[in-house]
Each structure stands twice: as structure tokens, then as C-alpha cells.
Enzyme design. Structure first.
Site, PDB file in Angstrom:
ATOM      1  N   ASP A 177       0.888  -1.085  -0.104  1.00 24.56           N
ATOM      2  CA  ASP A 177      -0.005  -0.025   0.055  1.00 24.56           C
ATOM      3  C   ASP A 177       1.035   1.341   0.063  1.00 24.56           C
ATOM      4  OD1 ASP A 177      -3.183   0.441   1.624  1.00 24.56           O
ATOM      5  OD2 ASP A 177      -2.274   1.673  -0.035  1.00 24.56           O
TER       6      ASP A 177
HETATM    7  C1  GLC Z   1      -4.294   4.237  -0.016  1.00 24.76           C
HETATM    8  C2  GLC Z   1      -5.042   3.169   0.016  1.00 24.76           C
HETATM    9  C3  GLC Z   1      -5.362   2.107  -0.892  1.00 24.76           C
HETATM   10  C4  GLC Z   1      -5.094   3.041  -2.311  1.00 24.76           C
HETATM   11  C5  GLC Z   1      -3.818   3.480  -2.325  1.00 24.76           C
HETATM   12  C6  GLC Z   1      -3.462   4.545  -3.554  1.00 24.76           C
HETATM   13  O1  GLC Z   1      -3.706   4.671   1.000  1.00 24.76           O
HETATM   14  O2  GLC Z   1      -5.017   2.367   1.269  1.00 24.76           O
HETATM   15  O3  GLC Z   1      -6.583   1.460  -1.297  1.00 24.76           O
HETATM   16  O4  GLC Z   1      -5.303   2.104  -3.575  1.00 24.76           O
HETATM   17  O5  GLC Z   1      -3.394   4.170  -1.216  1.00 24.76           O
HETATM   18  O6  GLC Z   1      -4.028   5.588  -3.527  1.00 24.76           O
END
Ligand code: GLC
Length: 752
Positions: free
Chosen positions: A224
Site C-alpha cells: 500500500d
Molecule cells: C491508499 C489506500 C489504497 C489505495 C492507495 C493508492 O492509502 O489504502 O486502497 O489504492 O493508497 O491511493
């Protein structure tokens, strides 16, 4: 991809070039959420990844309903169609991977991202989630199963350690991801949190042992955003791709003039403004649930040093590159944009043109099908001659979604007021109480967000309007967002007071609840009808009018609506939620959602699977029989990957039931089959009943139909940490009906 091609590329790539393929960088155009720059020398182009589950977060796109509304449709075919539409829009915007679906289980009723997930139940999550993945993948882009695993709260999501018993992991939290892998998802996003002591971005047991070892996943595991913590640990733990590989200022700059100025003046690095200031300025305390975006380049120099120092073998890096190149190949990016890919059949560079009107209609259909009629004294459906008073703080705005990375800029919107005015002759509108804020991750300083000046609400005018109308439609909502949980199940502000005052004046008061998950409804017995529409997306008002004027709402609850937070098994102990000393203990084990309500004998306000219809369904002639594959155990402690004992997803019980629509109007029924197992040996506890299978059927007036559905072995099995998946011999009851507590017909079958 053919191994020869990969081996050839691997042997040509230098160490630095390999490192360019395992770490994100800012998209020079500022459009992609994640961006891998590629290696121009070897004709490896950039790879572009984009959010999110509710629509494409890049310029305008269709703002589809929240994922929880799709879960409420109980319709995998609809999910597949949605996946294909999302894929078309992803490609139209020039991206290769969609960072969706969210497959986490709704464990905490106030979870900030419940709107981005499908259900509290693993069977419903798996069936709808797998179809969504299949739609995205066959639609031409990669799907990303996220957030692997046990990201079930936003409170301190970036550091909390989820202490989850193995049985609960296997029976509740992992199945949705297993189904996504079986549906051939191209990618998995590791969650921010730790599970049983290890950050998911370096959780070797779950990434290498279960995901790859047991399930055979051969796609890409990405972190993430800023969810990586140590180069060697992540490299050895199974992470392939570190995201975003850029600073927060670099990533947010396209959305903020002010941040762009900081970048131009190079203030962000000279004054080390990046992590502390940015998150403070966006009014999000780092300890709430925003990841610390600093440092952000573990798979750059730190990984190179780890390889140079012999801490990480270059062969380990090669395995990551192989997974990433596999994603490139599926996207057709290694054969030049002029040729279609072996997998996704891309028509080269020409991204498909999108029928935006058809996608708006699909958003309307999903919103309608996800609408759950919780209560109705006969007031609904409305008559077209009814005069309506529409009341509510945000009823003149479509509830497009929640806050965070899933935000979409809609192509158009239909508010409840607009939708109802299109269907009724006389519609008045009064806000009644102060507008409910819609949190956004783009509320950055200097982002120039418009703050519309509004006349103050007039409570008395709203009540008078309701008294003067044939029916009053009170539209209420909550305001959930990523990175923080809701502080209460209660509706924000004065909305409850508004509902009660309106209901006291008009006996035909309909409450329309646009919420991310369950909310308290203290007025439920005082109103004529309650309609749950979740976050309905851009076609909000159009779908609402469809249902209020007679389209049968096919939705059923994908989660339990308790009367209060304390009714849920996560309540009552800080250990279970929100956690103590950075650890949240899943002490309730498998007894989450209706499983917990049943075990504790707590009466929900509305049970899992509940939903009224304008039609009237009768059930008869239930027939259940053992399918050939039932029985036995895997015996190898794995997740059905074992060879002996048969496949967990093979049909175990074949069910047929006759469903009749006794009404003079068409209706849609979700036929649900719950399994009541025999008492297991020893002290093992099992839920009284668990969802085994379901099917959504549309029936014409007076139509009778024999409806077949199948219950897989997994629904009979329990996970024993020693013996693995185990199907206890004995008598299993199959209860078929309209909800977890709405069994209509019952039969038994002996297994083993
Ligand atoms: C965020 C989320 C994830 C998302 C990523 C990119 O923190 O947890 O679901 O796809 O970052 O934005």
C-alpha cells in the site's frame, strides 16, 4: 509470459534497471496513482496503476455506487458487468491496472472504509468479489485484490497489529482474497497493518506461505502507499513492488497549486516539509490512520545496498522482476502497444471509447439493485400524483462516495431532489438541519476547493413542508472516509431530531439512509418506510426515484444492522477494538457479524440478508442432496490447496427450492441457503448457521420457478489449525429463505 522472454530480459537488465521495475515513481503527467517508469533501453514502457473501487480516479469518470452497495445486490453477474465497465474506463484513461476491489471483511460497524468493502460474510464477499475481478481482468486491465489482509479498521491502520486466530483468518478474512486469486487477479496489495506481529508488506508466512505457496498466486504483490518498512525484510518477505516510491508532496502536487509551488521552489526537501507539515496541514494527525510517507524509497538505494552487502540475493530481486514483467506481459506492454496481449487482448494503443451514458445507466442499475427496503408499511411505492416534501441536509446533492483514495470526479450527478422531481408532480425541498460534511482527501490547503455559501437551514420550514405534503422523504447520511473510523453509529448532526419531527407531522414519512454501513435508527418504529441506499454514486436520485416509484429493490443486507455499537462482538473491550498498545485482538474469532449476533442471542434491528420486496414470495418443495464431492479432510493444514480430501469449492450439497411470486407485480428475490452443521467434536464451537449459497432471481407476477443453487464444501468445513479444513461427518441442516433469520423451508442431509 514465456519464460524464455523473461529470462532474456532478466539477463539483459542491469541491477539498476531491475530496481527501476520494483519501485514506483511519480507519474510525470500526474494522472496515475502508481507509476513504474519501465526501462526504455529494452523497450519496457511505463506501467500505470490507478484507483479505485468506485471508479477511475483520473479526470472525470463514472462514479459508481460504493462497493457495499454492490455487495447488497448479491449478484455476481452484476459485479462482473461493473468490473468490465471499470476496465473500459481504466483503459480509456490510459492505465493498465485498477487498484480494486477492496475485499476486506466488515468487522467493525463504524469502520471508515466499510463502504469500499462487500460484506461481513466471506461467502458473499468471495462470490461477488471474484466476479468483480473476472470482469476487470477480462475487460482488459489488471485487478488488484486489496488490502491483504485484516485491514478491518482505519484507526491506526498504518501501525496496528491485528492479532487474528488462525481459524478466523482462514474461515473469515482470507477467503475473499483466495477467491480473487482463483479468479486470476493480476495483483494483490499488501495491507498497511501488521498481522500477528509482522507488517503485511513483509509478512513472509502470508505472502510466500499462503498466497503463493498454498494458493499458487503468480502475480504481483505491491505495498500500500508508503506501507513498506524495511528493504531486506520486505524483499525477503514477498513484496514485489514498493508503492508509491515518491514523496507525498510529489504525489499530491497535481491536486494543489500550493504544493506545486513548494515543489517548484524545492521547499519540500530543503525544509524537510514533506511528511510532518503535509499531514498536519491536511489536518490528519499521523497517529490516526495516515501512513507516514517518509522515507519512501526502500527498493531503491537501501535494496541495492542490501544486495551489495549480501543480505538479499539478486535472485530474490529477479523473482520480483519476473512477477512485474508478467504483469507487463498480461497488459500487452512487452509486445509494443501495436499488438494485443496474449491475455487481455488489448487492441494496442487504441483505448476503447467509453459509452458514458451506458455507464451512467449501469451506475443507476447497480444503485437500484443495491438498494435495500428495510421497512415498509405499504406507503411505498409512491403514487405519481403524490406531492412530496424532500427534507434533508444534503438531499440536493448526490452522495457520490466517501473520503479517501476511492474518490471519483463524476461525469454527472442526479441528486435525490432532482431524481424525485423527474418522477413526481409536486416536490418541495427543505434542508432542515446543517449540511453534513463530505470528507475528501483533496481538502488540501490552497486546493481552491469551492465552499458554497448556503442559506442557513430552517428546521421549522422543513417540518411544515412535510406536514403539507402527501409524503415526506427524509434523506439522511453519514460521512465516512479512509484513514479514520466513524466515531459513532449515530447519524451526524441533528438528523435524528429532524426525522422524528417530520414523522410526527406526516404518517407517510420515508427515511432514505445514505450511509457507509450500519447506523443507529432510533426512529425506525416511528416512520412508514426505511430505504438503505449506501453511497449510491452519481446516479443517486435517479435510482432512488426508480425504487420509490415502484422498481422492486433487489438489495439485501450484506451486513447486520444492530441497534447500537454495543450489539457487535467487537464492542465491549478495547482489546478487540480499537486495540490496546498498537494491538487489536480478534478475540471474537469467527463470530463476526451475524455469526456473533446468533451466538450471543442478540436481536439485530435488521438481520444479515434482510430486505423487503414490493412483491410477495413463497417457498416450497425444498430438495437437498449430497453432491459427489462432499466429505473428507485435506489433512495437510493448508487452505484447500492439498490434493487429498477434494476441492473446498466443489459442490457439496445440491439444493432446489420452488419460489413463487404471489404478487400482481414483478419482483426480485435473493434466495439464501444457510447451513446448520452438526455439533463438532470436543470444545470446538461453530456458528449456528452460516451462509452456504445464494442466487438472485427476478420473477414475474404469479411466476413459480424451481431455483437451483449449490453449497460448496467450504461451507460445510471448519478450519482446524492442526488437521486443516475438516468436514465433520453428521447431519447438516439446510435452511433456505430471505435472511439469516428468515428461514422459510428446511431440510437435512447426512455427510460423511
Ligand atoms: C491508499 C489506500 C489504497 C489505495 C492507495 C493508492 O492509502 O489504502 O486502497 O489504492 O493508497 O491511493
Amino acid at each position: 509470459m514465456s519464460d524464455g522472454r523473461v529470462d532474456g530480459l532478466l539477463s539483459d537488465l542491469t541491477l539498476d534497471e531491475k530496481l527501476r521495475l520494483v519501485r514506483g515513481r511519480p507519474d510525470p503527467e500526474g494522472r496515475a496513482t502508481g507509476y513504474v517508469p519501465g526501462v526504455e533501453r529494452l523497450d519496457i514502457p511505463p506501467l500505470r496503476l490507478v484507483d479505485g473501487p468506485l471508479g477511475v480516479r483520473d479526470r472525470e469518470a463514472t462514479a459508481f455506487p460504493a462497493t457495499i452497495a454492490l455487495g447488497a445486490s448479491w449478484d455476481p453477474d452484476l459485479a462482473r458487468r461493473l468490473g468490465r465497465a471499470l476496465a473500459a474506463e481504466t483503459r480509456a484513461r490510459g492505465h493498465d491496472v485498477l487498484l480494486a476491489p477492496g475485499l476486506n471483511i466488515v468487522r467493525v460497524p463504524t469502520g471508515g472504509r466499510n463502504f469500499e468493502y462487500l460484506s461481513e460474510d466471506p461467502v458473499l464477499t468471495s462470490a461477488v468479489g471474484a466476479a468483480y475481478v473476472d470482469g476487470v481482468e477480462t475487460g482488459g486491465v489488471g485487478a488488484t485484490a486489496k488490502h491483504f489482509v485484516a485491514n478491518n479498521q482505519e484507526h491506526r491502520r498504518d501501525t496496528v497489529d491485528a492479532v487474528v486466530p488462525e481459524r478466523a483468518l482462514r474461515e473469515i478474512y482470507l477467503p475473499g482474497f483466495r477467491a480473487a486469486v482463483d479468479a486470476d487477479a493480476s495483483a494483490v496489495m499488501a495491507a498497511y497493518n501488521r498481522v500477528n506481529g509482522h507488517y503485511m508488506s513483509e509478512n513472509r508466512r502470508l505472502l510466500e506461505g499462503v498466497l503463493r505457496g498454498e494458493w499458487g498466486f503468480d502475480g504481483v504483490v505491491m505495498s500500500d502507499w508508503w506501507g513498506t518498512h524495511d528493504a531486506a525484510a520486505a524483499a525477503e518477505g514477498g513484496l514485489d513492488l514498493e508503492m508509491p516510491g515518491a514523496s507525498a508532496v510529489e504525489l499530491f502536487a497535481p491536486h494543489s497549486r500550493w504544493l506545486r509551488a513548494m515543489l517548484r521552489l524545492r521547499l519540500s526537501d530543503r525544509l524537510d516539509l514533506d511528511p510532518p507539515l503535509l499531514w498536519r496541514l491536511t489536518d490528519r494527525l499521523a497517529d490516526e490512520g495516515q501512513p507516514d510517507p517518509y522515507p519512501f524509497d526502500f527498493f531503491g538505494d537501501p535494496l541495492r545496498r542490501a544486495i551489495d552487502d549480501g543480505l538479499v540475493a539478486e535472485a530474490t530481486l529477479d523473482r520480483k522482476v519476473r512477477h512485474v514483467l508478467g504483469l507487463y506481459e498480461r497488459a500487452g506492454l512487452l509486445d509494443g502497444r501495436s499488438e494485443g496481449s496474449a491475455r487481455w487482448g488489448r487492441a494496442g494503443d487504441t483505448a476503447p471509447s467509453v459509452d458514458w451514458d451506458a455507464h451512467h445507466d449501469l451506475a443507476r442499475e447497480v444503485a437500484r439493485r443495491g438498494t435495500v427496503l428495510l421497512a415498509n408499511d405499504g406507503t411505498l411505492p409512491l403514487g405519481e400524483d403524490d406531492s412530496l416534501a424532500v427534507v434533508g441536509p444534503n438531499a440536493d446533492e448526490a452522495k457520490v462516495g466517501g473520503g479517501g483514495s476511492s474518490e471519483v470526479t463524476p461525469t454527472r450527478t442526479v441528486s435525490p431532489v432532482e431524481g424525485l422531481r423527474a418522477g413526481a408532480s409536486r416536490v418541495t425541498f427543505e434542508r432542515g438541519v446543517k449540511r453534513v460534511a463530505n470528507p475528501s482527501m483533496f481538502d488540501l490547503p490552497g486546493s481552491g476547493l469551492r465552499r458554497r455559501l448556503r442559506a442557513g437551514p430552517d428546521f421549522d420550514a422543513a417540518v411544515r413542508a412535510a406536514a403539507d405534503a402527501d409524503a415526506a422523504i427524509v434523506v439522511v447520511q453519514d460521512g465516512a472516509t479512509e484513514s479514520e473510523d466513524r466515531t459513532s453509529m449515530a447519524l451526524p448532526g441533528e438528523q435524528d431530531r429532524l426525522v422524528r419531527a417530520v414523522a410526527a407531522e406526516n404518517p407517510r414519512t420515508v427515511v432514505v439512509c445514505r450511509s457507509s454501513g450500519p447506523v443507529e435508527m432510533p426512529w425506525a418504529s416511528e416512520v412508514a418506510a426505511v430505504v438503505q441506499t449506501w453511497y449510491p454514486g452519481q446516479a443517486d436520485g435517479a435510482a432512488l426515484a426508480d425504487v420509490l416509484f415502484g422498481a422492486d429493490p433487489g438489495g439485501r443486507l450484506p451486513l447486520t444492522v444492530g441497534r447500537r455499537f454495543e450489539d457487535y462482538t467487537v464492542a465491549g473491550d478495547q482489546r478487540r477494538y480499537p486495540g490496546v498498545n498498537e494491538h487489536v485482538h480478534y478475540d471474537e474469532g469467527i463470530f463476526v457479524g451475524y455469526r456473533g449476533f446468533d451466538r450471543d442471542g442478540v436481536a439485530p434491528r435488521y438481520p444479515f440478508g434482510h430486505g423487503r420486496s414490493y412483491a410477495d414470495f413463497a417457498y416450497a418443495d425444498l430438495a437437498v442432496e449430497r453432491a459427489a464431492a462432499a466429505g473428507g479432510t485435506d489433512g495437510d493444514g493448508t487452505d484447500g490447496g492439498g490434493t487429498d480430501g477434494g476441492d473446498l469449492d466443489a459442490p457439496a450439497i445440491d439444493v432446489t427450492v420452488t419460489v413463487a411470486n404471489r404478487a400482481g407485480r414483478p419482483g426480485r428475490e435473493v434466495v439464501q441457503a444457510y447451513v446448520e452443521p452438526p455439533d463438532p467434536p470436543g470444545a470446538t464451537a461453530r456458528p449456528g448457521r452460516e451462509l452456504g449459497g445464494f442466487v438472485s432471481v427476478a420473477l414475474d407476477p404469479g411466476e413459480r420457478r424451481a431455483v437451483p443453487l449449490s453449497v460448496p464444501r467450504r461451507a460445510l468445513a471448519r478450519y482446524d489449525p492442526g488437521a486443516g479444513w475438516t468436514v465433520d461427518p453428521g447431519e447438516y441442516a439446510v435452511v433456505v429463505g430471505r435472511s439469516a433469520r428468515g428461514g422459510r423451508v428446511r431440510a437435512t442431509v447426512t455427510v460423511g
